[in-house]
Design a protein around this motif. Structure first.
Motif, PDB file in Angstrom:
ATOM      1  N   LEU A 168      59.821 -59.768  47.802  1.00  0.00           N
ATOM      2  CA  LEU A 168      60.659 -60.569  46.913  1.00  0.00           C
ATOM      3  C   LEU A 168      61.933 -59.817  46.562  1.00  0.00           C
ATOM      4  CD1 LEU A 168      61.294 -62.869  44.917  1.00  0.00           C
ATOM      5  CD2 LEU A 168      59.836 -61.702  43.249  1.00  0.00           C
ATOM      6  N   ARG A 169      61.783 -58.547  46.230  1.00  0.00           N
ATOM      7  CA  ARG A 169      62.950 -57.760  45.853  1.00  0.00           C
ATOM      8  C   ARG A 169      63.952 -57.668  46.998  1.00  0.00           C
ATOM      9  NH1 ARG A 169      65.975 -53.616  45.546  1.00  0.00           N
ATOM     10  NH2 ARG A 169      66.536 -52.616  43.567  1.00  0.00           N
ATOM     11  N   ASP A 170      63.465 -57.420  48.215  1.00  0.00           N
ATOM     12  CA  ASP A 170      64.359 -57.316  49.371  1.00  0.00           C
ATOM     13  C   ASP A 170      65.105 -58.623  49.602  1.00  0.00           C
ATOM     14  OD1 ASP A 170      63.584 -54.720  49.762  1.00  0.00           O
ATOM     15  OD2 ASP A 170      62.225 -55.152  51.431  1.00  0.00           O
ATOM     16  N   ASN A 171      64.395 -59.739  49.491  1.00  0.00           N
ATOM     17  CA  ASN A 171      65.034 -61.036  49.717  1.00  0.00           C
ATOM     18  C   ASN A 171      66.081 -61.346  48.654  1.00  0.00           C
ATOM     19  OD1 ASN A 171      63.513 -61.566  52.027  1.00  0.00           O
ATOM     20  ND2 ASN A 171      61.874 -62.534  50.865  1.00  0.00           N
ATOM     21  N   LEU A 172      65.741 -61.112  47.387  1.00  0.00           N
ATOM     22  CA  LEU A 172      66.698 -61.365  46.318  1.00  0.00           C
ATOM     23  C   LEU A 172      67.904 -60.435  46.430  1.00  0.00           C
ATOM     24  CD1 LEU A 172      64.397 -61.900  43.199  1.00  0.00           C
ATOM     25  CD2 LEU A 172      65.732 -63.631  44.411  1.00  0.00           C
ATOM     26  N   ALA A 173      67.651 -59.160  46.758  1.00  0.00           N
ATOM     27  CA  ALA A 173      68.755 -58.211  46.897  1.00  0.00           C
ATOM     28  C   ALA A 173      69.700 -58.637  48.007  1.00  0.00           C
ATOM     29  CB  ALA A 173      68.201 -56.811  47.170  1.00  0.00           C
ATOM     30  N   ALA A 174      69.148 -59.110  49.109  1.00  0.00           N
ATOM     31  CA  ALA A 174      69.988 -59.561  50.216  1.00  0.00           C
ATOM     32  C   ALA A 174      70.825 -60.767  49.820  1.00  0.00           C
ATOM     33  CB  ALA A 174      69.116 -59.900  51.429  1.00  0.00           C
ATOM     34  N   MET A 175      70.237 -61.681  49.039  1.00  0.00           N
ATOM     35  CA  MET A 175      70.982 -62.864  48.612  1.00  0.00           C
ATOM     36  C   MET A 175      72.084 -62.512  47.625  1.00  0.00           C
ATOM     37  SD  MET A 175      68.184 -65.963  48.353  1.00  0.00           S
ATOM     38  CE  MET A 175      66.802 -65.034  47.716  1.00  0.00           C
ATOM     39  N   VAL A 176      71.780 -61.620  46.699  1.00  0.00           N
ATOM     40  CA  VAL A 176      72.809 -61.196  45.753  1.00  0.00           C
ATOM     41  C   VAL A 176      73.963 -60.532  46.490  1.00  0.00           C
ATOM     42  CG1 VAL A 176      73.327 -59.671  43.819  1.00  0.00           C
ATOM     43  CG2 VAL A 176      71.188 -60.953  43.833  1.00  0.00           C
ATOM     44  N   SER A 177      73.644 -59.660  47.423  1.00  0.00           N
ATOM     45  CA  SER A 177      74.689 -58.963  48.180  1.00  0.00           C
ATOM     46  C   SER A 177      75.518 -59.936  49.007  1.00  0.00           C
ATOM     47  CB  SER A 177      74.059 -57.907  49.092  1.00  0.00           C
ATOM     48  OG  SER A 177      73.441 -56.887  48.342  1.00  0.00           O
ATOM     49  N   ALA A 178      74.857 -60.898  49.632  1.00  0.00           N
ATOM     50  CA  ALA A 178      75.574 -61.872  50.451  1.00  0.00           C
ATOM     51  C   ALA A 178      76.535 -62.702  49.607  1.00  0.00           C
ATOM     52  CB  ALA A 178      74.579 -62.788  51.171  1.00  0.00           C
ATOM     53  N   ALA A 179      76.071 -63.117  48.431  1.00  0.00           N
ATOM     54  CA  ALA A 179      76.933 -63.904  47.547  1.00  0.00           C
ATOM     55  C   ALA A 179      78.099 -63.074  47.039  1.00  0.00           C
ATOM     56  CB  ALA A 179      76.119 -64.462  46.387  1.00  0.00           C
ATOM     57  N   GLN A 180      77.823 -61.858  46.613  1.00  0.00           N
ATOM     58  CA  GLN A 180      78.880 -60.998  46.085  1.00  0.00           C
ATOM     59  C   GLN A 180      79.890 -60.618  47.155  1.00  0.00           C
ATOM     60  OE1 GLN A 180      76.584 -57.834  44.278  1.00  0.00           O
ATOM     61  NE2 GLN A 180      76.581 -58.828  42.281  1.00  0.00           N
ATOM     62  N   ALA A 181      79.458 -60.547  48.402  1.00  0.00           N
ATOM     63  CA  ALA A 181      80.364 -60.216  49.492  1.00  0.00           C
ATOM     64  C   ALA A 181      81.428 -61.290  49.700  1.00  0.00           C
ATOM     65  CB  ALA A 181      79.582 -60.007  50.789  1.00  0.00           C
ATOM     66  N   THR A 182      81.142 -62.522  49.257  1.00  0.00           N
ATOM     67  CA  THR A 182      82.126 -63.608  49.353  1.00  0.00           C
ATOM     68  C   THR A 182      83.031 -63.665  48.125  1.00  0.00           C
ATOM     69  OG1 THR A 182      80.750 -65.305  48.284  1.00  0.00           O
ATOM     70  CG2 THR A 182      80.432 -64.941  50.650  1.00  0.00           C
ATOM     71  N   GLY A 183      82.771 -62.794  47.157  1.00  0.00           N
ATOM     72  CA  GLY A 183      83.541 -62.804  45.920  1.00  0.00           C
ATOM     73  C   GLY A 183      82.910 -63.612  44.810  1.00  0.00           C
ATOM     74  N   ALA A 184      81.730 -64.178  45.062  1.00  0.00           N
ATOM     75  CA  ALA A 184      81.062 -64.988  44.042  1.00  0.00           C
ATOM     76  C   ALA A 184      80.373 -64.099  43.010  1.00  0.00           C
ATOM     77  CB  ALA A 184      80.028 -65.907  44.692  1.00  0.00           C
ATOM     78  N   LYS A 185      80.314 -64.588  41.790  1.00  0.00           N
ATOM     79  CA  LYS A 185      79.519 -63.955  40.750  1.00  0.00           C
ATOM     80  C   LYS A 185      78.095 -64.508  40.836  1.00  0.00           C
ATOM     81  CE  LYS A 185      83.554 -63.621  37.730  1.00  0.00           C
ATOM     82  NZ  LYS A 185      84.177 -64.056  36.447  1.00  0.00           N
ATOM     83  N   VAL A 186      77.131 -63.688  40.440  1.00  0.00           N
ATOM     84  CA  VAL A 186      75.726 -64.066  40.616  1.00  0.00           C
ATOM     85  C   VAL A 186      74.987 -64.042  39.282  1.00  0.00           C
ATOM     86  CG1 VAL A 186      73.536 -63.466  41.729  1.00  0.00           C
ATOM     87  CG2 VAL A 186      75.691 -63.194  42.983  1.00  0.00           C
ATOM     88  N   LEU A 187      74.176 -65.075  39.085  1.00  0.00           N
ATOM     89  CA  LEU A 187      73.272 -65.155  37.939  1.00  0.00           C
ATOM     90  C   LEU A 187      71.851 -65.256  38.467  1.00  0.00           C
ATOM     91  CD1 LEU A 187      72.466 -65.555  34.973  1.00  0.00           C
ATOM     92  CD2 LEU A 187      73.033 -67.989  35.223  1.00  0.00           C
ATOM     93  N   LEU A 188      71.003 -64.316  38.072  1.00  0.00           N
ATOM     94  CA  LEU A 188      69.589 -64.337  38.424  1.00  0.00           C
ATOM     95  C   LEU A 188      68.790 -64.999  37.303  1.00  0.00           C
ATOM     96  CD1 LEU A 188      69.069 -60.722  39.801  1.00  0.00           C
ATOM     97  CD2 LEU A 188      68.788 -62.827  41.116  1.00  0.00           C
ATOM     98  N   LEU A 189      67.918 -65.916  37.670  1.00  0.00           N
ATOM     99  CA  LEU A 189      67.051 -66.571  36.700  1.00  0.00           C
ATOM    100  C   LEU A 189      65.628 -66.087  36.937  1.00  0.00           C
ATOM    101  CD1 LEU A 189      68.422 -70.243  36.813  1.00  0.00           C
ATOM    102  CD2 LEU A 189      69.177 -68.319  35.402  1.00  0.00           C
ATOM    103  N   GLY A 190      65.110 -65.297  36.002  1.00  0.00           N
ATOM    104  CA  GLY A 190      63.779 -64.743  36.142  1.00  0.00           C
ATOM    105  C   GLY A 190      62.700 -65.724  35.732  1.00  0.00           C
TER     106      GLY A 190
END
Length: 202
Positions: free
Chosen positions: A107-129
């Protein structure tokens, strides 16, 4: 005259681009897909209504699918980023991973990859736990909670520690399955999301 018309058209085109609404992309599971209630009653639609009233307005793309896991979300995200070019990405994934008892490292690897992918486009990210029922045991439940907290800190992402805070234990706000909010609970879910999301819209 031709130069004037060309200048006018260019100004109009620039104005149209400037007026184009910015996008919030929500990638989640049934908790964001209005499970067993009307779509317009779900918290994501309520958010869309709120953001549509802002000046300038924002649009919301709800890419949530019931049953989505972090792995399937990870696979879908690149195409969504390319298509919608969101300014803000809201990731609401992990509940199905947890309910299936999948490895937290995955789970951590998948979420980390998604956060990085979004941030790489310049998007801000909000995680909902999300939190799991007590029968999953303190070690797994604490580990799941730590996944979101650690990622938010390490990736400099915004965080809502528990999406269903104040909702999950209130029978009047939950469906009979005990997992999903009913229509009465969805405004409270948005109330949990909004304080963390609002700063990202500035």
């Amino acid at each position: 005259m031709r130069r004037f018309l060309a200048l006018l058209l260019s100004l109009l085109a620039a104005g149209a681009l400037h007026a184009a609404p910015k996008t919030v992309l929500v990638l989640g599971d049934s908790l964001s897909a209005a499970h067993n209630i009307a779509a317009e009653q779900g918290w994501v639609h309520l958010l869309e209504v709120r953001l549509g009233k802002m000046v300038p307005p924002w649009q919301v793309v709800n890419a949530s699918i019931s049953g989505e896991t972090s792995l399937s979300g990870r696979h879908r995200l690149p195409a969504l980023l390319a298509t919608y070019r969101p300014r803000v990405v809201v990731l609401e994934l992990g509940a199905n991973d947890g309910l299936r008892g999948l490895p937290l490292a995955q789970l951590r690897d998948n979420l980390a990859a998604m956060v990085s992918a979004a941030q790489a486009t310049g998007a801000k990210v909000l995680l909902l736990g999300i939190e799991l029922p007590l029968n999953y045991g303190p070690q797994y439940r604490d580990g799941l909670r730590a996944v979101y907290a650690d990622l938010a800190r390490q990736k400099h992402a915004a965080l809502v520690p528990f999406l269903l805070e104040g909702v999950a234990l209130d029978p009047a706000r939950m469906q009979d399955d005990g997992l999903h909010p009913n229509a009465a609970g969805e405004p409270a879910v948005l109330g949990n999301v909004w304080p963390a999301l609002q700063p990202l819209l500035r």
